[in-house]
Design an enzyme around this catalytic site. Structure first.
Site, PDB file in Angstrom:
ATOM      1  NE  ARG A  75      15.949  21.085  77.141  1.00  0.00           N
ATOM      2  CZ  ARG A  75      15.071  20.542  77.978  1.00  0.00           C
ATOM      3  NH1 ARG A  75      14.491  19.392  77.692  1.00  0.00           N
ATOM      4  NH2 ARG A  75      14.789  21.155  79.105  1.00  0.00           N
ATOM      5  CB  THR A  76      18.439  25.930  72.608  1.00  0.00           C
ATOM      6  OG1 THR A  76      18.890  25.312  73.800  1.00  0.00           O
ATOM      7  CG2 THR A  76      18.828  27.384  72.599  1.00  0.00           C
TER       8      THR A  76
ATOM      9  CE  LYS B   4      26.274  21.346  49.018  1.00  0.00           C
ATOM     10  NZ  LYS B   4      25.563  22.335  48.183  1.00  0.00           N
TER      11      LYS B   4
ATOM     12  NE  ARG C 155      22.975  25.295  71.316  1.00  0.00           N
ATOM     13  CZ  ARG C 155      22.374  24.633  72.286  1.00  0.00           C
ATOM     14  NH1 ARG C 155      22.155  23.353  72.174  1.00  0.00           N
ATOM     15  NH2 ARG C 155      21.955  25.261  73.367  1.00  0.00           N
TER      16      ARG C 155
ATOM     17  CG  HIS D 268      23.446  28.408  76.557  1.00  0.00           C
ATOM     18  ND1 HIS D 268      22.620  29.168  75.776  1.00  0.00           N
ATOM     19  CD2 HIS D 268      22.862  27.177  76.612  1.00  0.00           C
ATOM     20  CE1 HIS D 268      21.589  28.462  75.379  1.00  0.00           C
ATOM     21  NE2 HIS D 268      21.687  27.243  75.869  1.00  0.00           N
TER      22      HIS D 268
END
Lengths: 411, 338
Positions: B74-75, B102, B124, B152
């Site tokens: 969603r974000t 990696k 994020r 957030h």
């Protein structure tokens, strides 16, 4: 090896490791101190003018994670007890023997044997053979042994051998994967945290088992008021319990973590201000026996990460002396106690003939300019890595000369 | 792009002084009036998003990277749409397919993005503080799309914008005295932290409610009142904000079961009746219907703001991307920061 000429250090303020400071000289022949106090230099002696300087035993650092000679020598440290958390762990006599010889002749390592094979928390290693190879203590390293049955058996074994057990006091269930202490800072920053009581719980259990086993328990870091009260009570009833702390926990509180500064990521984590004040009181009243550096140099690959992912630890060897001198300046302790905390007590706990200026002992001597100002700079340290939470802090006090067995290390 | 005139109750410094931050890493760094500034700026985008043509070229030629080291649908979608509607070239970077797998360190990833001269990075990450770590390494603006449990900020902003429209519909302009109850896993919630910071900064009265194991220590130091009983927390609340209970917490050490959680902490029709009669129901999504919120409450058209929040989300993110890139774009009055 050619014998060095005898050494006489003249005119300094002597901290012998017991008793108040007194003006005098120290004379050494070969690798030994031969006279302390009112002794004159003889022709042919090397001399060092220590007017207005402190002359004290070389510091003994109880609980380091790396043999980092340049850092130790900068810090006036001549001996250190090496924690068993090495790659590979010090759980085998040959490794202990190697560690004990590593660093000689200008630095002596007193290895601490792993309490369990691989430091995995269950099986006894050959502690007797490791003692013969030079181990001076036993430790579970960075972790706490959760299984009380295992802990009791190790303590009994260590007691039989006369080895102190160096513990890390943090109840594993409560502490879990916490990286901070419960409180406003951890809550605001969203860091996984545990109550400070995790320490007291572990200390209570370890003291109870140590008393049962008749073992000497040395809690490497006691950082909370509640745990310090337990240690104080244990000492009052005559139990063989000693404890230590690093400058981080008497200088800093959990506020230092703000900004997610990973140099302040430590184990145990920094505590509330009230606990920091309790540590200072405990240093003053004798509850705390040892101040050590916890030297654990960690490079950027371990520290330049999000807070929770960074490895805990600080490169403390260079700041141990000036920050502890700060306690003298703040009148928390006097000079005599200063030398006990850094030299005489660690030696006593490890059972080594050192940590004092006394005829017959090794000539491990630090000459300190107690007022010399300098600024801690993480980018310019002698240590293998510059992870210090005291970066940019102005401090006072520096070892301007250091002798190990009569050898001049800063010449 | 001129904004519609801000409400007369707010005044802002001229030009770049209105928002003197390189990055948006958290609500904690914003002054209360800067929060209002972003809300005001978002209103034009709410309008645009309701037109047939939802596109402007304000950010044309700029490259925006959505660097999501933690999964999100969603974000990520919201930020991607926001960037594209502003005319930017938006590139999504997923950790699963990136060199992070990696073993490339976060610092190296940041240096790589910086070297590619991107104009903004939306990040994020699963670790608290990771976004600040990257922001300090790159020259371009960085927006926090969620870092661990820490913050957030765009979620809190969109929640505030949602509340603002609802308050206006009732003739109220200010947040002062608004009673907000946030209920759920507060301990692990960055949405809760950012909302607490924003709402208390604007004068709202915030209550948090969670079982003891999911309540952070010293939470009342953030100027909220902590409750363990939901019935008490929701009493008379103007806004009820429900947080999602993550699956991994639902059985075992924190909560015995989902149904026990609903029994004690679920927003049911009955519980909602304890709130103020007009109370707004909010949820950052995605919902666990029947756990923290019942379907018949979530779907109450007149009371539930849940879909409205999503709409506000795109507008808020457009506002943040616009404001934070004004210096790069050379917008008049937006000088480079010292």
């Amino acid at each position: 090896m050619r014998q060095l000429p005898p050494l006489t250090i003249i005119g300094g303020t002597l901290l012998t490791g017991s008793g108040d400071p007194v003006k005098g000289n120290v004379r050494c022949e070969g690798d030994r101190i031969v006279a302390v106090g009112d002794v004159a230099p003889q022709p042919g002696d090397r001399t060092l003018d220590a007017t207005n300087r402190i002359v004290m035993p070389g510091l003994i650092d109880l609980g380091v994670f790396e043999i980092d000679k340049p850092a130790f020598h900068f810090g006036g440290i001549t001996r250190a007890a090496l924690m068993p958390d090495q790659p590979p762990p010090l759980d085998y006599p040959a490794r202990v023997r190697f560690a004990a010889s590593y660093g000689k002749p200008d630095f002596w390592v007193h290895p601490i044997a792993a309490a369990t094979r691989g430091l995995e928390g269950s099986e006894l290693p050959e502690l007797g053979l490791m003692q013969e190879a030079g181990a001076r203590a036993v430790s579970s390293g960075r972790k706490w042994i959760a299984d009380s049955g295992v802990m009791l058996r190790i303590l009994q074994y260590a007691a039989m051998l006369g080895l102190p057990f160096v513990s890390h006091a943090e109840d594993a269930g409560l502490a879990g994967d916490a990286v901070a202490t419960d409180g406003e800072t951890a809550t605001r920053l969203g860091l996984s945290s545990a109550p400070a009581e995790a320490e007291a719980l572990a200390v209570a259990r370890d003291i109870a088992l140590a008393e049962l086993a008749g073992a000497h328990l040395h809690i490497r870091q006691v950082t909370t008021a509640a745990a310090l009260d337990l240690v104080r009570a244990a000492k009052d009833r005559g139990a063989k319990v000693t404890c230590g702390v690093t400058p981080a926990h008497f200088m800093l509180s959990d506020i230092a973590v703000n900004g997610f500064l990973t140099f302040a990521r430590l184990s145990p984590p920094l505590r509330a201000e009230s606990d920091r004040m309790a540590v200072r009181r405990a240093i003053a009243d004798g509850t705390i026996d040892v101040i050590a550096s916890g030297h654990d140099p960690r490079g950027p690959e371990d520290k330049r990460l999000p807070f929770a992912d960074a490895a805990p630890g600080m490169a403390g060897a260079e700041t141990l002396l000036p920050l502890t001198l700060g306690l003298v300046r703040d009148e928390v302790i006097g000079m005599a106690r200063f030398a006990e905390l850094l030299c005489a007590n660690p030696a006593k706990i490890l059972g080594v003939a050192a940590g004092r200026l006394e005829a017959g002992l090794e000539a491990d001597i630090a000459v300190v300019d107690a007022d010399r100002p300098w600024i801690v700079d993480a980018d310019r340290m002698e240590a293998q890595a510059g992870n210090t939470p005291f970066d940019k802090q102005p401090v006072q006090g520096r070892a301007i000369a250091l002798f190990k067995g009569g050898m001049d290390l800063k010449g | 792009m001129t904004a519609t005139n801000p409400p007369s109750s707010t005044r802002y410094p001229a030009g770049g002084e209105a928002f003197a931050h390189k990055d948006l890493t958290g609500i904690s760094e914003l002054a209360p009036w800067q929060i209002l500034y972003l809300l005001d700026e978002a209103e034009q985008w709410v309008e645009l998003n309701r037109q047939r043509t939802k596109h402007v070229d304000a950010l044309a030629g700029l490259t925006i990277i959505n660097a999501f080291f933690e999964n999100s649908t969603r974000t990520l979608l919201s930020f991607e749409i926001a960037g594209k509607r502003l005319g930017a070239d938006v590139v999504n970077m997923h950790a699963a397919t990136s060199s992070v797998k990696k073993g490339e360190t976060l610092i190296d990833t940041a240096a790589t993005l910086n070297a590619m001269r991107v104009d903004a990075i939306v990040i994020r990450h699963a670790s608290s503080g990771a976004v600040r770590l990257i922001a300090d390494q790159v020259d371009c603006p960085v927006l926090n799309a969620g870092d661990g449990r820490h913050e957030h900020p765009t979620q809190a902003l969109l929640d505030a914008l949602t509340m603002r429209y609802w308050l206006r519909s009732r003739g109220i302009e200010e947040f002062n005295g608004l009673k907000v109850a946030i209920c759920g896993d507060i301990l692990h919630s960055r949405v809760a932290r950012s909302n607490i910071l924003l709402l208390t900064a604007l004068g709202a009265v915030v209550r948090v409610c969670a079982p003891p194991a999911l309540m952070p220590a010293a939470i009342e130091q953030m100027r909220v009142t902590a409750f363990h009983r939901f019935d008490a927390a929701i009493e008379g609340a103007d806004v009820v904000m429900m947080l999602r209970l993550q699956n991994e917490r639902m059985s075992g050490p924190f909560i015995p079961s989902a149904r026990e959680y609903r029994h004690l902490y679920g927003l049911t029709q009955t519980r909602l009746e304890r709130a103020a009669p007009h109370a707004l129901v909010m949820h950052p999504g995605p919902m666990n219907r029947g756990v923290e919120i019942d379907s018949n409450v979530a779907d109450l058209a007149e009371r539930s703001a849940i879909t409205g929040q999503v709409e506000m989300g795109v507008a808020i993110r457009m506002a943040c991307l616009d404001v934070l890139t004004r210096r790069t774009r050379g917008v008049l009055g937006w000088e480079p920061l010292a």
